[in-house]
Write a protein that holds these residues in place. Structure first.
Motif, PDB file in Angstrom:
ATOM      1  N   LEU A   1      48.370  39.245  47.851  1.00 43.47           N
ATOM      2  CA  LEU A   1      47.831  38.374  46.608  1.00 43.47           C
ATOM      3  C   LEU A   1      48.646  38.495  45.495  1.00 43.47           C
ATOM      4  CD1 LEU A   1      45.032  37.769  45.503  1.00 43.47           C
ATOM      5  CD2 LEU A   1      44.606  40.154  45.016  1.00 43.47           C
ATOM      6  N   ASP A   2      48.673  37.195  45.023  1.00 42.64           N
ATOM      7  CA  ASP A   2      49.270  37.400  43.475  1.00 42.64           C
ATOM      8  C   ASP A   2      48.283  37.316  42.298  1.00 42.64           C
ATOM      9  OD1 ASP A   2      51.869  36.560  42.005  1.00 42.64           O
ATOM     10  OD2 ASP A   2      51.016  34.581  41.907  1.00 42.64           O
ATOM     11  N   PHE A   3      47.185  36.652  42.514  1.00 45.39           N
ATOM     12  CA  PHE A   3      46.337  36.944  41.622  1.00 45.39           C
ATOM     13  C   PHE A   3      45.012  36.391  42.319  1.00 45.39           C
ATOM     14  CE2 PHE A   3      47.384  32.532  40.193  1.00 45.39           C
ATOM     15  CZ  PHE A   3      46.150  31.994  40.025  1.00 45.39           C
ATOM     16  N   ALA A   4      43.961  36.981  41.731  1.00 45.89           N
ATOM     17  CA  ALA A   4      42.626  36.195  41.788  1.00 45.89           C
ATOM     18  C   ALA A   4      41.499  36.651  40.990  1.00 45.89           C
ATOM     19  CB  ALA A   4      42.046  37.077  43.147  1.00 45.89           C
ATOM     20  N   ILE A   5      40.867  35.484  40.243  1.00 46.30           N
ATOM     21  CA  ILE A   5      39.670  35.449  39.385  1.00 46.30           C
ATOM     22  C   ILE A   5      38.331  35.887  40.164  1.00 46.30           C
ATOM     23  CG2 ILE A   5      38.771  34.374  37.598  1.00 46.30           C
ATOM     24  CD1 ILE A   5      41.742  35.034  37.085  1.00 46.30           C
ATOM     25  N   VAL A   6      37.565  36.786  39.408  1.00 48.47           N
ATOM     26  CA  VAL A   6      36.331  37.183  40.015  1.00 48.47           C
ATOM     27  C   VAL A   6      35.366  36.221  39.758  1.00 48.47           C
ATOM     28  CG1 VAL A   6      34.452  39.014  40.097  1.00 48.47           C
ATOM     29  CG2 VAL A   6      36.723  39.725  39.938  1.00 48.47           C
ATOM     30  N   SER A   7      34.618  35.831  40.611  1.00 52.37           N
ATOM     31  CA  SER A   7      33.190  35.012  40.314  1.00 52.37           C
ATOM     32  C   SER A   7      32.098  35.463  40.001  1.00 52.37           C
ATOM     33  CB  SER A   7      33.239  33.753  41.109  1.00 52.37           C
ATOM     34  OG  SER A   7      32.880  34.482  42.336  1.00 52.37           O
TER      35      SER A   7
END
Length: 142
Positions: free
Chosen positions: A104-110
């Motif tokens: 994982l480099d980044f993830a935006i929560v929905s």
């Protein structure tokens, strides 16, 4: 973000729009967490994941945008050059139940992310391995 302190464990809830790695890094820095285990589930709307190309010794990344169920988030907390380092792997499914996964480099929560941190009582650093290009855990005792 909201969290609950359970002594040597924390439960965190990330809310829509929060980025997972940055949120965890900030949380660990503020709470003086230098090593531990991370697990989580949730829903994300955008992510960038990759894999290590051992020939080039570089990560190859790909970005995904859309609705994804975060089916597994796991990794660890350590120290690199004196700073908190969050190392996570992810698996997620899209609306057609196709699975993606990797580093994982980044993830935006929905919708939400429910994250569990187990804190270790020893500090673990990372050292660069020129053979792989990775920063591996240094397990030698001080």
């Amino acid at each position: 973000m909201e969290f609950r302190d359970l002594g040597d464990r924390y439960i965190l809830r990330l809310d829509p729009g929060e980025e997972i790695i940055d949120s965890l890094k900030r949380f660990c820095s503020e709470n003086k967490i230098e090593s531990g285990r991370v697990m989580g589930i949730g829903a994300i709307r955008q992510t960038r994941i990759g894999y290590i190309n051992l020939e080039s010794k570089d990560y190859i990344f790909r970005e995904f945008i859309g609705d994804y169920e975060l089916t597994s988030l796991m990794g660890n907390i350590s120290i690199v050059d004196g700073d908190v380092f969050i190392h996570l792997h992810i698996t997620a499914t899209d609306t057609d139940f196709n699975m993606i996964g990797g580093h994982l480099d980044f993830a935006i929560v929905s919708a939400t992310a429910e994250i569990f941190i187990d804190v270790y009582n020893e500090r673990f650093a990372r050292i660069f391995d020129p053979d792989t290009g990775l920063r591996k855990l240094d397990l030698k005792k001080d």
